[in-house]
Structure formats: structure tokens, C-alpha cells
Design an enzyme around this catalytic site. Structure first.
Site, short mmCIF file in Angstrom:
data_model
loop_
_atom_site.label_atom_id
_atom_site.label_comp_id
_atom_site.label_asym_id
_atom_site.label_seq_id
_atom_site.Cartn_x
_atom_site.Cartn_y
_atom_site.Cartn_z
N LYS A 94 8.23 -0.14 6.42
CA LYS A 94 7.51 0.20 5.19
C LYS A 94 8.11 1.51 4.68
CE LYS A 94 2.73 0.44 3.50
NZ LYS A 94 2.86 -0.46 2.35
N1 PPE Z 1 3.54 -6.19 1.13
C1 PPE Z 1 3.87 -5.02 0.55
C2 PPE Z 1 5.15 -4.92 -0.20
C3 PPE Z 1 2.99 -3.95 0.65
O1 PPE Z 1 3.33 -2.79 0.08
C4 PPE Z 1 1.77 -4.09 1.35
C5 PPE Z 1 0.82 -2.94 1.46
C6 PPE Z 1 1.47 -5.33 1.94
C7 PPE Z 1 2.38 -6.36 1.80
C8 PPE Z 1 0.22 -5.56 2.73
O2 PPE Z 1 0.30 -4.90 3.97
P1 PPE Z 1 -1.00 -4.36 4.74
O3 PPE Z 1 -1.53 -3.22 3.96
O4 PPE Z 1 -0.48 -3.98 6.09
O5 PPE Z 1 -1.96 -5.48 4.81
N2 PPE Z 1 0.86 -2.02 0.41
C9 PPE Z 1 0.30 -0.70 0.56
C10 PPE Z 1 0.73 0.23 -0.54
C11 PPE Z 1 0.24 -0.07 -1.91
C12 PPE Z 1 0.55 1.03 -2.87
O6 PPE Z 1 0.54 0.77 -4.08
O7 PPE Z 1 0.78 2.16 -2.43
C13 PPE Z 1 -1.21 -0.77 0.74
O8 PPE Z 1 -1.84 -1.78 0.43
O9 PPE Z 1 -1.76 0.21 1.21
#
Ligand code: PPE
Length: 298
Positions: free
Chosen positions: A157
Site C-alpha cells: 500500500k
Molecule cells: N483497494 C485500494 C486501492 C485501496 O486503497 C483500499 C483502501 C482497498 C482496496 C481496501 O482495503 P482495506 O482498507 O484494507 O479494506 N483504501 C484506503 C485509502 C482510501 C483513501 O482515500 O485514502 C482506505 O480505505 O482506508
């Protein structure tokens, strides 16, 4: 955004307005940062963090991929996160730990620059709009693909990955949509700009597998687990774009987005959300009753 009082920076609390970096910070020039997004909820047992262990583990995995050697253990970072919530006296908040390469040398090679860690917490409401969770959102398939294998590692990430996300999000918003769905470079469904996606067809739940250019989402993992516990068949398999158009239900999941129904994609209407609702209810039930399997009390 809504300001809080203190930000944890390299082991110390500093005032929100004084949490600054030099303009020659490596991460500003070359995207050299990794981060997490975590939520703390006000539960019946008080403030508690959803899947703290998993998020901190993923942060350390992201660091490993980019050879960022932290001077902290996972346990210390978890403690620092909980301390930051307490310090700001928040009952529910979004949590953003960030590891980044700092100021020192210029040039692509990051190895001689200092590594910094910061943790910020603040109140953050509905990510995709006030009514998103109840009414659902409108999305479009992006003209931008998610990164190809062996380009940017999608299991990390990393800050830089979000340039790709930003292009998709900007395009979607300018075109009048709430969010984008991105395909991988082979044209299969990957994920949203900041969410994982689920598709329901004939009572079977589908989601793209981790090799399909997606972040291995922690909410995604939770949804797979509880949907199976609820008796649904969940398949992690490649999803062709047109499957989205004939889906019975579609929804996004993520820390910020929580469980958000999709009501329209590329002007195709998705009329149902029965199963999505059940999963959404289960998600908030687990959180509200502070299920110790998933929640860490602050
Ligand atoms: N894909 C991406 C590209 C992504 O950024 C997130 C989280 C997810 C899937 C879902 O992952 P999880 O949070 O582990 O379930 N995105 C983070 C950042 C968003 C932002 O705008 O900043 C979040 O949801 O915290």
C-alpha cells in the site's frame, strides 16, 4: 478535513498545525511512502479498532517490499496507534499511519535518506458521500488500467500507487460519477480507486483474486469470511467486465468506504441489494458489539 489535536511523529506528539516536513522530502518527489488506513469505532464497549493486527502487519509487509527498515516493532506501532487515539480523546476516527523517506539526499536512490513514521487520527464520516451506504453510488469503468504485474507491486500500500488511483478517480468525478472501477491490463475487473469490489450473481458472491492487480484488502478478507459463515458461496476468480453489467448486486468494500452498494455502472442499473444489506448489517453488528476476534479496545 476535520483537525484533531496531536499527531504522532517519530515517537513524539506534535501539535496538528506543526506536523511539517521539508520540501525536499524524498517522498514528495518520488512517492516513496507506504501507509495504512484503519478505523476506530465507538462500540458498546467503548472505542475499538477494527483489525488492528492485520493493518499493522500489512504496513510492515509494504515496508519490506520497499526495503524500508523500521526501528519499531509491530507491537510498538500498535501501541503508538492506540496512544494517538487516546491523546486526541476520540471515540471514533480514521487512522492514517505513514512511513516515508525524508529529507537528506536528492536522486532516485532512497537508501541514504532517513525514514520517518507518523500517525494521524481524525474524524472522517462517509467516504463516498453522506447517503452512499444507504442509497448506493454511481460508478464508471475507468479508461485507466490498474498497474500491470512487475511494475508497481500492488500488494504494497504505497503512496505512489495512488497516482494511478487519482487518474481514475479524477476521470470518474469529472464525468459525474461517484467512483471508478478499474480493470487490470488484461481487461479483467480489479478494484475501485480505493476499494475492493464484490459481484453477486444468482446468489453466488464473486471477487477478483489477489493476483488481479488489487490491494489485498482487509475488509475484503472480512467479507469473504463472514459471507461464508452466513452460508454463501464466495468465489475468488477473474471477473470479465460485462459480468458487472449483468450482476444482481455490486458493492465496494474498504476501510474508508466500509460496505457501499453500487446502484449503477456505466449507466447499467443494478436494482438489487438484498445480500449486500445482510453483509453490511453483519459488518456493523460485529463492530458495534466489539467482537474480540476483530476489534482491539483503545
Ligand atoms: N483497494 C485500494 C486501492 C485501496 O486503497 C483500499 C483502501 C482497498 C482496496 C481496501 O482495503 P482495506 O482498507 O484494507 O479494506 N483504501 C484506503 C485509502 C482510501 C483513501 O482515500 O485514502 C482506505 O480505505 O482506508
Amino acid at each position: 478535513m476535520k483537525k484533531s489535536e496531536k499527531i504522532w511523529m517519530d515517537g513524539e506528539f506534535v501539535n496538528w498545525n506543526e506536523a511539517k516536513v521539508h520540501v525536499l522530502t524524498h517522498a514528495l518527489h518520488y512517492g516513496s511512502s507506504v501507509f495504512e488506513g484503519i478505523r476506530c469505532y465507538n462500540t458498546i464497549k467503548g472505542p475499538a479498532v477494527f483489525r488492528l493486527d492485520e493493518h499493522v502487519k500489512r504496513l510492515f509487509d509494504s515496508c519490506k517490499i520497499y526495503r524500508m527498515e523500521l526501528n519499531y516493532t509491530e507491537k510498538e506501532i500498535k501501541e503508538a496507534i492506540l496512544d494517538t487515539i487516546r491523546e486526541n480523546r476520540l471515540k471514533s476516527c480514521y487512522i492514517r499511519p505513514l512511513v516515508f523517506r525524508g529529507y537528506g539526499e536528492m536522486g532516485v536512490n532512497p537508501l541514504n535518506n532517513p525514514l520517518h513514521v507518523m500517525i494521524a487520527v481524525w474524524e472522517w464520516g462517509r467516504y463516498l458521500g453522506e447517503e452512499a451506504l444507504e442509497k448506493g453510488i454511481k460508478v464508471k469503468t475507468s479508461s485507466w488500467s490498474r498497474m500491470a504485474p512487475n511494475t508497481y507491486p500492488f500488494l504494497a500500500k504505497a503512496g505512489g500507487n495512488y497516482l494511478n488511483s487519482q487518474l481514475a478517480k479524477i476521470e470518474a468525478v469529472l464525468d459525474g460519477y461517484d467512483e471508478a472501477v478499474m480493470l487490470d491490463t488484461d481487461g479483467y475487473v480489479a478494484e475501485g480507486s480505493g476499494e475492493n469490489i464484490f459481484v453477486i450473481k444468482d446468489d453466488v458472491i464473486y471477487t477478483p483474486p489477489t493476483y488481479n492487480a488489487i490491494l489485498k484488502g482487509i475488509t475484503r478478507d472480512f467479507v469473504i469470511k463472514i459471507a461464508r459463515k452466513m452460508g454463501y458461496t464466495v468465489r475468488e476468480e477473474r471477473i470479465p467486465r460485462e459480468m458487472l453489467y449483468i450482476a444482481d448486486e455490486l458493492f465496494f468494500v474498504g476501510t474508508a468506504a466500509e460496505i457501499t452498494p453500487i446502484k449503477e455502472i456505466d449507466h447499467y442499473k443494478i436494482r438489487e441489494n438484498k445480500i449486500t444489506r445482510k453483509i453490511q448489517d453483519k459488518f456493523f453488528e460485529v463492530i458495534n458489539r466489539c467482537d474480540p476476534e476483530y476489534m482491539t479496545k483503545v
